[in-house]
Design a protein around this motif. Sequence first.
Motif, short mmCIF file in Angstrom:
data_model
loop_
_atom_site.label_atom_id
_atom_site.label_comp_id
_atom_site.label_asym_id
_atom_site.label_seq_id
_atom_site.Cartn_x
_atom_site.Cartn_y
_atom_site.Cartn_z
N LEU A 91 45.12 31.74 43.06
CA LEU A 91 46.55 31.96 42.83
C LEU A 91 46.94 33.44 42.77
N GLY A 92 45.97 34.31 43.00
CA GLY A 92 46.22 35.75 42.89
C GLY A 92 47.36 36.23 43.76
N ARG A 93 47.45 35.69 44.96
CA ARG A 93 48.54 36.07 45.88
C ARG A 93 49.90 35.84 45.24
N TYR A 94 50.05 34.70 44.59
CA TYR A 94 51.34 34.34 43.99
C TYR A 94 51.63 35.19 42.74
N PHE A 95 50.58 35.47 41.96
CA PHE A 95 50.76 36.33 40.79
C PHE A 95 51.16 37.74 41.20
N ILE A 96 50.53 38.26 42.26
CA ILE A 96 50.88 39.61 42.73
C ILE A 96 52.32 39.64 43.20
N MET A 97 52.72 38.64 43.97
CA MET A 97 54.11 38.61 44.46
C MET A 97 55.09 38.47 43.30
N LEU A 98 54.77 37.66 42.32
CA LEU A 98 55.66 37.43 41.19
C LEU A 98 55.76 38.67 40.30
N LEU A 99 54.62 39.30 39.99
CA LEU A 99 54.61 40.41 39.03
C LEU A 99 54.88 41.77 39.66
N PHE A 100 54.44 41.97 40.90
CA PHE A 100 54.52 43.30 41.49
C PHE A 100 55.33 43.36 42.78
N GLY A 101 55.54 42.23 43.43
CA GLY A 101 56.27 42.21 44.69
C GLY A 101 55.34 42.09 45.88
N SER A 102 55.89 41.61 46.98
CA SER A 102 55.07 41.35 48.17
C SER A 102 54.48 42.63 48.77
N GLU A 103 55.07 43.78 48.48
CA GLU A 103 54.53 45.02 49.05
C GLU A 103 53.17 45.37 48.46
N PHE A 104 52.77 44.71 47.37
CA PHE A 104 51.46 44.95 46.76
C PHE A 104 50.42 43.90 47.14
N LEU A 105 50.74 43.04 48.10
CA LEU A 105 49.78 42.01 48.53
C LEU A 105 48.45 42.57 49.04
N PRO A 106 48.40 43.78 49.60
CA PRO A 106 47.08 44.32 49.97
C PRO A 106 46.12 44.46 48.78
N ALA A 107 46.61 44.40 47.56
CA ALA A 107 45.75 44.46 46.37
C ALA A 107 44.92 43.20 46.21
N LEU A 108 45.29 42.13 46.90
CA LEU A 108 44.59 40.86 46.75
C LEU A 108 43.11 40.96 47.11
N LYS A 109 42.79 41.66 48.18
CA LYS A 109 41.40 41.78 48.59
C LYS A 109 40.59 42.53 47.53
N ALA A 110 41.14 43.59 46.97
CA ALA A 110 40.45 44.32 45.90
C ALA A 110 40.26 43.42 44.67
N LEU A 111 41.27 42.61 44.37
CA LEU A 111 41.16 41.67 43.25
C LEU A 111 40.00 40.71 43.47
N TRP A 112 39.88 40.19 44.66
CA TRP A 112 38.78 39.27 44.97
C TRP A 112 37.42 39.93 44.76
N TYR A 113 37.31 41.21 45.14
CA TYR A 113 36.04 41.92 44.94
C TYR A 113 35.76 42.19 43.46
N LEU A 114 36.79 42.37 42.67
CA LEU A 114 36.61 42.69 41.24
C LEU A 114 36.32 41.46 40.38
N LEU A 115 36.77 40.30 40.81
CA LEU A 115 36.64 39.10 39.97
C LEU A 115 35.21 38.77 39.54
N PRO A 116 34.20 38.85 40.40
CA PRO A 116 32.85 38.50 39.93
C PRO A 116 32.37 39.35 38.75
N GLY A 117 32.80 40.58 38.65
CA GLY A 117 32.38 41.45 37.53
C GLY A 117 33.28 41.36 36.33
N SER A 118 34.38 40.64 36.43
CA SER A 118 35.33 40.59 35.33
C SER A 118 34.86 39.78 34.14
N GLY A 119 33.91 38.90 34.34
CA GLY A 119 33.43 38.07 33.23
C GLY A 119 32.05 38.49 32.76
N SER A 120 31.72 39.77 32.95
CA SER A 120 30.38 40.22 32.57
C SER A 120 30.16 40.08 31.07
#
Length: 127
Positions: A91-120
Motif C-alpha cells: 500500500l506504499g504507493r497509496y500512502f505516498i500519494m495521500l501524504l506527500f502527493g503523486s510527485e513523490f511516487l519515485p520514493a516508492l522504490k527506495a521504500l521497498w529497498y528500506l523495508l527489509p531493514g526496518s524491522g531489525s
Amino acid sequence: MQGYLGNVIQLLNYRVDMLMVAYFMDTTAVGYYSVAVVMAEALWYFPGAVGTIVLARTPGLSTDEANRTTPRICRTTFFVTILAALALFGLGRYFIMLLFGSEFLPALKALWYLLPGSGSSEHIQGG
C-alpha cells in the motif's frame, strides 16, 4: 551528559545515509529518499513502544515468568512488524500519494529497498 552525547551520535548514525545520498545524487533524490525513510521509520514506533514496556515490567516479574512471557511478546511484536511492513510494501504507493502527493511516487522504490531493514532487532528492542 554521556547519555545526551550517545543520543546525538545515534541520531547522526541514523542520518549519515542522507549525507551519502546527497553526496552521490541530486537534491531531488534526497527528497525522495527522505520520504521513503520517514515511512519506513514509522514501522519502528510499535516495536519501540513494546520494548519500553517489556523493559519496564520485566524486573518486577519472577525469572520463570519473564523467561516465559518475554520471548512470546518479542515474537508477536516481530510478527506484527513484518505484517505492517508487508502492508506498507503493498500500500506504499497509496500512502505516498495521500501524504506527500503523486510527485513523490519515485520514493516508492527506495521504500521497498528500506523495508527489509526496518524491522531489525535493534529497533525492536527500542534502541
